[in-house]
Design a protein around this motif. Structure first.
Motif, PDB file in Angstrom:
ATOM      1  N   PRO A  59       0.831  -1.206   0.000  1.00 52.96           N
ATOM      2  CA  PRO A  59       0.000   0.000   0.000  1.00 52.96           C
ATOM      3  C   PRO A  59       0.866   1.258   0.000  1.00 52.96           C
ATOM      4  CG  PRO A  59       0.003  -1.031   2.155  1.00 52.96           C
ATOM      5  CD  PRO A  59       0.711  -1.969   1.235  1.00 52.96           C
ATOM      6  N   PRO A  60       0.449   2.301  -0.718  1.00 51.08           N
ATOM      7  CA  PRO A  60       1.244   3.533  -0.729  1.00 51.08           C
ATOM      8  C   PRO A  60       1.496   4.082   0.669  1.00 51.08           C
ATOM      9  CG  PRO A  60      -0.483   3.611  -2.391  1.00 51.08           C
ATOM     10  CD  PRO A  60      -0.740   2.391  -1.559  1.00 51.08           C
ATOM     11  N   GLU A  61       0.506   3.943   1.519  1.00 59.38           N
ATOM     12  CA  GLU A  61       0.664   4.326   2.920  1.00 59.38           C
ATOM     13  C   GLU A  61       0.330   3.110   3.771  1.00 59.38           C
ATOM     14  OE1 GLU A  61      -1.730   7.688   3.791  1.00 59.38           O
ATOM     15  OE2 GLU A  61      -0.832   8.941   2.240  1.00 59.38           O
ATOM     16  N   GLY A  62       1.316   2.628   4.467  1.00 60.88           N
ATOM     17  CA  GLY A  62       1.086   1.441   5.272  1.00 60.88           C
ATOM     18  C   GLY A  62       2.202   0.442   5.084  1.00 60.88           C
ATOM     19  N   GLU A  63       2.180  -0.582   5.924  1.00 63.58           N
ATOM     20  CA  GLU A  63       3.244  -1.577   5.954  1.00 63.58           C
ATOM     21  C   GLU A  63       3.010  -2.651   4.905  1.00 63.58           C
ATOM     22  OE1 GLU A  63       5.463  -4.239   9.453  1.00 63.58           O
ATOM     23  OE2 GLU A  63       3.703  -3.004   9.899  1.00 63.58           O
ATOM     24  N   PRO A  64       4.042  -3.031   4.150  1.00 64.69           N
ATOM     25  CA  PRO A  64       3.866  -4.113   3.183  1.00 64.69           C
ATOM     26  C   PRO A  64       3.620  -5.446   3.873  1.00 64.69           C
ATOM     27  CG  PRO A  64       6.176  -3.458   3.297  1.00 64.69           C
ATOM     28  CD  PRO A  64       5.403  -2.473   4.118  1.00 64.69           C
ATOM     29  N   THR A  65       2.898  -6.323   3.185  1.00 60.89           N
ATOM     30  CA  THR A  65       2.566  -7.637   3.737  1.00 60.89           C
ATOM     31  C   THR A  65       2.817  -8.708   2.694  1.00 60.89           C
ATOM     32  OG1 THR A  65       0.261  -7.505   3.014  1.00 60.89           O
ATOM     33  CG2 THR A  65       0.768  -6.666   5.229  1.00 60.89           C
ATOM     34  N   ARG A  66       2.929  -9.954   3.181  1.00 63.36           N
ATOM     35  CA  ARG A  66       3.061 -11.080   2.250  1.00 63.36           C
ATOM     36  C   ARG A  66       2.386 -12.300   2.831  1.00 63.36           C
ATOM     37  NH1 ARG A  66       5.678 -14.647   5.913  1.00 63.36           N
ATOM     38  NH2 ARG A  66       7.751 -13.909   6.479  1.00 63.36           N
ATOM     39  N   GLY A  67       1.998 -13.202   1.925  1.00 64.00           N
ATOM     40  CA  GLY A  67       1.405 -14.464   2.319  1.00 64.00           C
ATOM     41  C   GLY A  67       2.075 -15.603   1.575  1.00 64.00           C
ATOM     42  N   LEU A  68       2.337 -16.697   2.244  1.00 57.31           N
ATOM     43  CA  LEU A  68       3.012 -17.839   1.637  1.00 57.31           C
ATOM     44  C   LEU A  68       2.003 -18.714   0.890  1.00 57.31           C
ATOM     45  CD1 LEU A  68       5.271 -18.918   4.656  1.00 57.31           C
ATOM     46  CD2 LEU A  68       5.648 -17.087   2.994  1.00 57.31           C
ATOM     47  N   SER A 137     -14.830 -12.290   8.301  1.00 58.84           N
ATOM     48  CA  SER A 137     -15.267 -11.751   9.587  1.00 58.84           C
ATOM     49  C   SER A 137     -14.121 -11.640  10.586  1.00 58.84           C
ATOM     50  CB  SER A 137     -16.368 -12.621  10.193  1.00 58.84           C
ATOM     51  OG  SER A 137     -15.834 -13.848  10.679  1.00 58.84           O
ATOM     52  N   ARG A 138     -12.986 -12.253  10.280  1.00 62.82           N
ATOM     53  CA  ARG A 138     -11.864 -12.244  11.204  1.00 62.82           C
ATOM     54  C   ARG A 138     -11.054 -10.950  11.045  1.00 62.82           C
ATOM     55  NH1 ARG A 138     -13.492 -14.346  14.805  1.00 62.82           N
ATOM     56  NH2 ARG A 138     -11.388 -14.263  15.724  1.00 62.82           N
ATOM     57  N   PRO A 139     -10.387 -10.503  12.106  1.00 61.72           N
ATOM     58  CA  PRO A 139      -9.538  -9.316  11.998  1.00 61.72           C
ATOM     59  C   PRO A 139      -8.489  -9.476  10.896  1.00 61.72           C
ATOM     60  CG  PRO A 139      -9.805  -9.964  14.296  1.00 61.72           C
ATOM     61  CD  PRO A 139     -10.399 -11.070  13.473  1.00 61.72           C
ATOM     62  N   LYS A 140      -8.113  -8.355  10.295  1.00 60.82           N
ATOM     63  CA  LYS A 140      -7.173  -8.393   9.168  1.00 60.82           C
ATOM     64  C   LYS A 140      -5.869  -9.098   9.535  1.00 60.82           C
ATOM     65  CE  LYS A 140      -9.443  -6.210   5.897  1.00 60.82           C
ATOM     66  NZ  LYS A 140      -9.817  -6.925   4.643  1.00 60.82           N
ATOM     67  N   LEU A 141      -5.386  -8.896  10.742  1.00 65.75           N
ATOM     68  CA  LEU A 141      -4.125  -9.534  11.118  1.00 65.75           C
ATOM     69  C   LEU A 141      -4.286 -11.035  11.342  1.00 65.75           C
ATOM     70  CD1 LEU A 141      -2.540  -6.778  13.379  1.00 65.75           C
ATOM     71  CD2 LEU A 141      -1.735  -7.553  11.138  1.00 65.75           C
ATOM     72  N   GLU A 142      -5.474 -11.502  11.693  1.00 71.68           N
ATOM     73  CA  GLU A 142      -5.706 -12.949  11.722  1.00 71.68           C
ATOM     74  C   GLU A 142      -5.733 -13.499  10.300  1.00 71.68           C
ATOM     75  OE1 GLU A 142      -8.623 -14.934  14.111  1.00 71.68           O
ATOM     76  OE2 GLU A 142      -8.437 -13.447  15.719  1.00 71.68           O
ATOM     77  N   GLN A 143      -6.393 -12.784   9.384  1.00 70.66           N
ATOM     78  CA  GLN A 143      -6.376 -13.207   7.988  1.00 70.66           C
ATOM     79  C   GLN A 143      -4.942 -13.274   7.469  1.00 70.66           C
ATOM     80  OE1 GLN A 143      -9.190 -11.165   5.358  1.00 70.66           O
ATOM     81  NE2 GLN A 143     -10.374 -10.517   7.148  1.00 70.66           N
ATOM     82  N   LEU A 144      -4.129 -12.281   7.837  1.00 75.74           N
ATOM     83  CA  LEU A 144      -2.737 -12.281   7.393  1.00 75.74           C
ATOM     84  C   LEU A 144      -1.975 -13.455   7.979  1.00 75.74           C
ATOM     85  CD1 LEU A 144      -0.515 -10.852   5.799  1.00 75.74           C
ATOM     86  CD2 LEU A 144      -0.040  -9.471   7.838  1.00 75.74           C
ATOM     87  N   ALA A 145      -2.205 -13.784   9.237  1.00 78.11           N
ATOM     88  CA  ALA A 145      -1.548 -14.941   9.842  1.00 78.11           C
ATOM     89  C   ALA A 145      -1.885 -16.224   9.096  1.00 78.11           C
ATOM     90  CB  ALA A 145      -1.950 -15.069  11.309  1.00 78.11           C
ATOM     91  N   ASP A 146      -3.082 -16.277   8.514  1.00 79.59           N
ATOM     92  CA  ASP A 146      -3.507 -17.415   7.690  1.00 79.59           C
ATOM     93  C   ASP A 146      -3.116 -17.181   6.230  1.00 79.59           C
ATOM     94  OD1 ASP A 146      -4.700 -19.859   7.074  1.00 79.59           O
ATOM     95  OD2 ASP A 146      -6.646 -18.924   6.711  1.00 79.59           O
ATOM     96  N   CYS A 147      -1.920 -16.637   6.048  1.00 75.96           N
ATOM     97  CA  CYS A 147      -1.349 -16.417   4.710  1.00 75.96           C
ATOM     98  C   CYS A 147      -2.226 -15.531   3.837  1.00 75.96           C
ATOM     99  CB  CYS A 147      -1.062 -17.737   4.006  1.00 75.96           C
ATOM    100  SG  CYS A 147       0.254 -18.679   4.823  1.00 75.96           S
ATOM    101  N   GLY A 148      -2.912 -14.560   4.477  1.00 73.87           N
ATOM    102  CA  GLY A 148      -3.775 -13.684   3.697  1.00 73.87           C
ATOM    103  C   GLY A 148      -4.962 -14.412   3.105  1.00 73.87           C
ATOM    104  N   ILE A 149      -5.423 -15.466   3.796  1.00 74.48           N
ATOM    105  CA  ILE A 149      -6.514 -16.372   3.385  1.00 74.48           C
ATOM    106  C   ILE A 149      -6.347 -16.849   1.945  1.00 74.48           C
ATOM    107  CG2 ILE A 149      -8.136 -15.619   5.153  1.00 74.48           C
ATOM    108  CD1 ILE A 149      -9.668 -14.026   3.036  1.00 74.48           C
TER     109      ILE A 149
END
Length: 247
Positions: A59-68, A137-149
């Protein structure tokens, strides 16, 4: 999250992946992107499946993320995926990049130019499904923990020389069962597909390897489908990717 909570979350998600059983959520939600990434990495070790691709957000503003993305869940188009493998049947049409050479970890960040010279481009469908019963319905960081669903990746034809393409302005067509649902020029969420590949190269502590793929954001939103549906995304000048969901 404490160290024990991170380890417990990884164990829960690993068991869900291995058993195919869905869970309601994690006992504790990660409090940072770094914690969510750490859970992903621990799940990968526990499950023991090779990682062949990633999803990346820049995102232009915000922390980059990745999912395996596990290698076993990468399929060449036209592909079939069973509902048992990807029960939520979500689809995102995307532009992805395959690394054609290693980019080892280093202290100095990789530039856009360096990454662009190290990748080929290809159309993909990211198949979205989750270890959670109701993933959105799960928080975004839970979705991220699950590899970004993420559940899998369907890859179209690869283009090594893509310097003539204006990637953010490609004409994109998304069809389901032969019916055109979306047809437009552009549509990447940040209008900068290569940024995801750059972010990934600079996020991975061990670097990235030749042959690994990074997909960089949905041009189609996130629609969900049903068994038997055939979904195709086509990018003018690049090609198409197609998946059929088998019941």
């Amino acid at each position: 999250m404490t160290e024990q909570e991170i380890a417990a979350a990884a164990e829960i998600l690993a068991q869900a992946r291995q058993s195919g059983m869905q869970i309601n959520g994690l006992p504790v939600t990660p409090s940072s992107v770094a914690q969510a990434h750490e859970i992903q990495d621990r799940v990968a070790v526990l499950v023991g499946e090779p990682i062949g691709a990633f999803k990346a957000g820049a995102p232009p503003e915000g922390e980059p993320t990745r999912g395996l993305i596990e290698t076993r869940m990468i399929r060449s188009s036209p592909a079939h995926m069973a509902v048992a493998e990807v029960p939520h049947l979500g689809v995102e049409g995307e532009v992805a990049f395959r690394f054609i050479r290693d980019l080892p970890a280093r202290s100095e960040p990789y530039t856009r130019e360096e990454v662009a010279k190290a990748v080929a481009v290809l159309p993909v469908i990211e198949v979205v499904s989750s270890r959670f019963h109701d993933p959105l319905s799960r928080p975004k960081l839970e979705q991220l923990a699950d590899c970004g669903i993420n559940a899998g990746l369907v890859t179209g034809p690869e283009l090594a020389d893509w310097s003539h393409l204006d990637l953010p302005k490609l004409q994109m067509t998304f069809t389901v069962n032969g019916e055109t649902l979306i047809e437009r020029r552009g549509g990447h969420p940040t209008d900068d597909p290569i940024a995801g590949a750059v972010a990934l190269a600079n996020m991975m502590r061990a670097g990235v390897k030749a042959g690994q793929i990074v997909t960089t954001g949905s041009w189609t939103g996130l629609p969900f489908f049903k068994p038997g549906d055939r979904c195709t995304v086509r990018f003018e000048g690049l090609g198409e990717a197609e998946v059929v969901f088998d019941g």
